[in-house]
Design a protein around this motif. Structure first.
Motif, PDB file in Angstrom:
ATOM      1  N   THR A 195       0.829  -1.208   0.000  1.00 54.40           N
ATOM      2  CA  THR A 195       0.000   0.000   0.000  1.00 54.40           C
ATOM      3  C   THR A 195       0.864   1.259   0.000  1.00 54.40           C
ATOM      4  O   THR A 195       2.034   1.251   0.415  1.00 54.40           O
ATOM      5  CB  THR A 195      -0.908   0.036   1.235  1.00 54.40           C
ATOM      6  OG1 THR A 195      -0.095   0.195   2.410  1.00 54.40           O
ATOM      7  CG2 THR A 195      -1.740  -1.238   1.338  1.00 54.40           C
ATOM      8  N   LEU A 196       0.251   2.337  -0.428  1.00 51.94           N
ATOM      9  CA  LEU A 196       0.946   3.625  -0.432  1.00 51.94           C
ATOM     10  C   LEU A 196       1.257   4.067   0.997  1.00 51.94           C
ATOM     11  O   LEU A 196       2.294   4.682   1.258  1.00 51.94           O
ATOM     12  CB  LEU A 196       0.089   4.674  -1.140  1.00 51.94           C
ATOM     13  CG  LEU A 196       0.758   6.011  -1.448  1.00 51.94           C
ATOM     14  CD1 LEU A 196       1.979   5.827  -2.336  1.00 51.94           C
ATOM     15  CD2 LEU A 196      -0.237   6.964  -2.103  1.00 51.94           C
ATOM     16  N   ARG A 197       0.386   3.715   1.941  1.00 51.20           N
ATOM     17  CA  ARG A 197       0.654   4.047   3.345  1.00 51.20           C
ATOM     18  C   ARG A 197       1.923   3.370   3.834  1.00 51.20           C
ATOM     19  O   ARG A 197       2.737   3.977   4.542  1.00 51.20           O
ATOM     20  CB  ARG A 197      -0.536   3.636   4.211  1.00 51.20           C
ATOM     21  CG  ARG A 197      -1.746   4.563   4.078  1.00 51.20           C
ATOM     22  CD  ARG A 197      -2.995   3.938   4.627  1.00 51.20           C
ATOM     23  NE  ARG A 197      -3.374   2.774   3.828  1.00 51.20           N
ATOM     24  CZ  ARG A 197      -4.136   1.790   4.260  1.00 51.20           C
ATOM     25  NH1 ARG A 197      -4.588   1.783   5.511  1.00 51.20           N
ATOM     26  NH2 ARG A 197      -4.464   0.782   3.464  1.00 51.20           N
ATOM     27  N   PHE A 202       3.646   5.848   6.557  1.00 52.55           N
ATOM     28  CA  PHE A 202       2.649   6.806   7.031  1.00 52.55           C
ATOM     29  C   PHE A 202       2.489   6.776   8.548  1.00 52.55           C
ATOM     30  O   PHE A 202       2.290   7.819   9.184  1.00 52.55           O
ATOM     31  CB  PHE A 202       1.307   6.521   6.353  1.00 52.55           C
ATOM     32  CG  PHE A 202       0.321   7.646   6.476  1.00 52.55           C
ATOM     33  CD1 PHE A 202       0.544   8.848   5.817  1.00 52.55           C
ATOM     34  CD2 PHE A 202      -0.825   7.512   7.250  1.00 52.55           C
ATOM     35  CE1 PHE A 202      -0.363   9.894   5.932  1.00 52.55           C
ATOM     36  CE2 PHE A 202      -1.725   8.551   7.370  1.00 52.55           C
ATOM     37  CZ  PHE A 202      -1.498   9.748   6.706  1.00 52.55           C
ATOM     38  N   ASP A 203       2.591   5.600   9.139  1.00 53.78           N
ATOM     39  CA  ASP A 203       2.506   5.534  10.601  1.00 53.78           C
ATOM     40  C   ASP A 203       3.651   6.306  11.242  1.00 53.78           C
ATOM     41  O   ASP A 203       3.471   6.985  12.261  1.00 53.78           O
ATOM     42  CB  ASP A 203       2.523   4.076  11.077  1.00 53.78           C
ATOM     43  CG  ASP A 203       1.225   3.344  10.746  1.00 53.78           C
ATOM     44  OD1 ASP A 203       0.214   4.018  10.476  1.00 53.78           O
ATOM     45  OD2 ASP A 203       1.239   2.095  10.748  1.00 53.78           O
ATOM     46  N   ASP A 204       4.845   6.203  10.651  1.00 51.73           N
ATOM     47  CA  ASP A 204       5.991   6.962  11.157  1.00 51.73           C
ATOM     48  C   ASP A 204       5.732   8.457  11.021  1.00 51.73           C
ATOM     49  O   ASP A 204       6.053   9.238  11.922  1.00 51.73           O
ATOM     50  CB  ASP A 204       7.245   6.567  10.378  1.00 51.73           C
ATOM     51  CG  ASP A 204       8.465   7.377  10.793  1.00 51.73           C
ATOM     52  OD1 ASP A 204       8.816   7.359  11.987  1.00 51.73           O
ATOM     53  OD2 ASP A 204       9.048   8.059   9.916  1.00 51.73           O
ATOM     54  N   TYR A 205       5.125   8.852   9.877  1.00 53.50           N
ATOM     55  CA  TYR A 205       4.790  10.264   9.686  1.00 53.50           C
ATOM     56  C   TYR A 205       3.840  10.752  10.774  1.00 53.50           C
ATOM     57  O   TYR A 205       4.036  11.827  11.366  1.00 53.50           O
ATOM     58  CB  TYR A 205       4.163  10.473   8.310  1.00 53.50           C
ATOM     59  CG  TYR A 205       3.366  11.746   8.216  1.00 53.50           C
ATOM     60  CD1 TYR A 205       3.998  12.993   8.238  1.00 53.50           C
ATOM     61  CD2 TYR A 205       1.970  11.720   8.134  1.00 53.50           C
ATOM     62  CE1 TYR A 205       3.264  14.169   8.180  1.00 53.50           C
ATOM     63  CE2 TYR A 205       1.234  12.886   8.070  1.00 53.50           C
ATOM     64  CZ  TYR A 205       1.881  14.109   8.095  1.00 53.50           C
ATOM     65  OH  TYR A 205       1.162  15.270   8.043  1.00 53.50           O
ATOM     66  N   LEU A 206       2.793   9.950  11.065  1.00 53.01           N
ATOM     67  CA  LEU A 206       1.832  10.359  12.088  1.00 53.01           C
ATOM     68  C   LEU A 206       2.494  10.497  13.446  1.00 53.01           C
ATOM     69  O   LEU A 206       2.196  11.432  14.208  1.00 53.01           O
ATOM     70  CB  LEU A 206       0.684   9.354  12.149  1.00 53.01           C
ATOM     71  CG  LEU A 206      -0.238   9.292  10.920  1.00 53.01           C
ATOM     72  CD1 LEU A 206      -1.271   8.188  11.091  1.00 53.01           C
ATOM     73  CD2 LEU A 206      -0.920  10.633  10.681  1.00 53.01           C
ATOM     74  N   ARG A 219       7.323  17.400   3.801  1.00 60.85           N
ATOM     75  CA  ARG A 219       8.669  17.276   4.383  1.00 60.85           C
ATOM     76  C   ARG A 219       9.013  15.811   4.602  1.00 60.85           C
ATOM     77  O   ARG A 219      10.135  15.374   4.339  1.00 60.85           O
ATOM     78  CB  ARG A 219       8.716  18.051   5.700  1.00 60.85           C
ATOM     79  CG  ARG A 219      10.025  17.950   6.465  1.00 60.85           C
ATOM     80  CD  ARG A 219       9.918  18.770   7.737  1.00 60.85           C
ATOM     81  NE  ARG A 219      10.969  18.459   8.685  1.00 60.85           N
ATOM     82  CZ  ARG A 219      10.974  18.887   9.941  1.00 60.85           C
ATOM     83  NH1 ARG A 219       9.984  19.657  10.391  1.00 60.85           N
ATOM     84  NH2 ARG A 219      11.964  18.554  10.762  1.00 60.85           N
ATOM     85  N   HIS A 220       8.042  15.052   5.061  1.00 57.94           N
ATOM     86  CA  HIS A 220       8.249  13.617   5.290  1.00 57.94           C
ATOM     87  C   HIS A 220       8.579  12.903   3.976  1.00 57.94           C
ATOM     88  O   HIS A 220       9.511  12.091   3.908  1.00 57.94           O
ATOM     89  CB  HIS A 220       6.977  13.030   5.912  1.00 57.94           C
ATOM     90  CG  HIS A 220       7.031  11.561   6.150  1.00 57.94           C
ATOM     91  ND1 HIS A 220       7.815  10.985   7.128  1.00 57.94           N
ATOM     92  CD2 HIS A 220       6.379  10.536   5.525  1.00 57.94           C
ATOM     93  CE1 HIS A 220       7.652   9.676   7.104  1.00 57.94           C
ATOM     94  NE2 HIS A 220       6.788   9.375   6.142  1.00 57.94           N
ATOM     95  N   LEU A 221       7.823  13.203   2.916  1.00 59.20           N
ATOM     96  CA  LEU A 221       8.077  12.570   1.625  1.00 59.20           C
ATOM     97  C   LEU A 221       9.467  12.890   1.098  1.00 59.20           C
ATOM     98  O   LEU A 221      10.150  12.033   0.539  1.00 59.20           O
ATOM     99  CB  LEU A 221       7.018  13.003   0.608  1.00 59.20           C
ATOM    100  CG  LEU A 221       5.612  12.443   0.820  1.00 59.20           C
ATOM    101  CD1 LEU A 221       4.645  13.075  -0.165  1.00 59.20           C
ATOM    102  CD2 LEU A 221       5.596  10.926   0.683  1.00 59.20           C
ATOM    103  N   ALA A 227       7.054  10.892  -3.758  1.00 62.04           N
ATOM    104  CA  ALA A 227       6.728  11.923  -4.725  1.00 62.04           C
ATOM    105  C   ALA A 227       5.244  12.189  -4.862  1.00 62.04           C
ATOM    106  O   ALA A 227       4.848  12.981  -5.699  1.00 62.04           O
ATOM    107  CB  ALA A 227       7.280  11.538  -6.108  1.00 62.04           C
ATOM    108  N   ILE A 228       4.393  11.583  -4.045  1.00 59.24           N
ATOM    109  CA  ILE A 228       2.962  11.614  -4.313  1.00 59.24           C
ATOM    110  C   ILE A 228       2.388  13.023  -4.316  1.00 59.24           C
ATOM    111  O   ILE A 228       1.458  13.332  -5.041  1.00 59.24           O
ATOM    112  CB  ILE A 228       2.200  10.724  -3.289  1.00 59.24           C
ATOM    113  CG1 ILE A 228       0.720  10.608  -3.679  1.00 59.24           C
ATOM    114  CG2 ILE A 228       2.348  11.264  -1.888  1.00 59.24           C
ATOM    115  CD1 ILE A 228       0.474   9.910  -4.970  1.00 59.24           C
TER     116      ILE A 228
END
Length: 230
Positions: A195-197, A202-206, A219-221, A227-228
């Motif tokens: 998945t894209l998450r 994404f959990d790390d980003y949250l 910034r996270h990307l 690149a999304i």
């Protein structure tokens, strides 16, 4: 230029402008190709229309091979400023396409000619006015909020039209290719079940955002190479 743009899109070029810090100059929404699927990329050949075709003929005398005629008709919706004869002459001159801040007519004939033409739509009547010509008639063209000249490159496809300064075009296209490669790989991995998450952690980003509200997804990307959003 069209060859360099062949496997890109205006969304990718727009994202590349943002990433490279190049001014984003996108035309107002609603413009499209007379024939679906047509694409354009080339140096701007600017012209301002005042009600007579002679200004186009004069502009063609300045054309270089694969230029794109960019017509400033003030975004008018009460007349069509380009028809089949002007487009045939553009094709005979070696112009690669036509982009109109306004309307066109003779749609079946334009489709048969095959030269890419972008406008805000079709309208039967041509101009019945003849306005005073500005000194900059062949030097620059307005398109929505933008002023463009031969120092610019125009790109167009089914998503719209945008302009990039010629001196930054190679950099923008190279960036667009990198973004495209990243996104294709992301799409491949989604198709393979990742998945894209998960790809974007994404959990790390949250968790990071919870600890630092100023930590943005963009910034996270950039930190992880995604690149999304660009």
């Amino acid at each position: 230029m069209l060859k360099s743009f062949a496997d890109l899109s205006t969304p990718l070029v727009a994202d590349a402008c943002v990433r490279a810090g190049v001014p984003l100059r996108v035309v107002p929404p609603g413009i499209g190709a007379v024939v679906g699927g047509h694409r354009i990329a080339g140096r701007v050949l600017p012209v301002r229309h005042y009600g007579s075709v002679d200004v186009f003929l004069e502009a063609f005398g300045r054309a270089e091979p694969d230029d794109v005629l960019v017509i400033d008709n003030g975004g008018r919706r009460d007349e069509a400023c380009v028809g089949d004869l002007a487009v045939l002459e553009a094709q005979a001159t070696g112009v690669a396409g036509v982009v109109i801040w306004g309307l066109h007519r003779d749609s079946p004939e334009l489709a048969a000619i095959g030269l890419p033409v972008f406008s805000y739509g079709s309208y039967p009547p041509g101009p019945v006015r003849l306005d005073e010509r500005e000194p900059e008639a062949l030097e620059s063209a307005r398109f929505g909020p933008h002023l463009v000249s031969a120092d610019d490159i125009v790109f167009g496809d089914e998503d719209g039209v945008l302009f990039v300064a010629a001196e930054r075009a190679d950099e923008v296209l190279a960036t667009a290719h990198r973004i495209r490669d990243t996104e294709r790989e992301q799409a491949r991995r989604i198709g393979a079940g990742e998945t894209l998450r998960r790809q974007t952690a994404f959990d790390d980003y949250l968790a990071r955002r919870a600890a630092d509200p100023a930590y943005t997804f963009r910034r996270h990307l950039r930190r992880i190479g995604g690149a999304i959003e660009e």
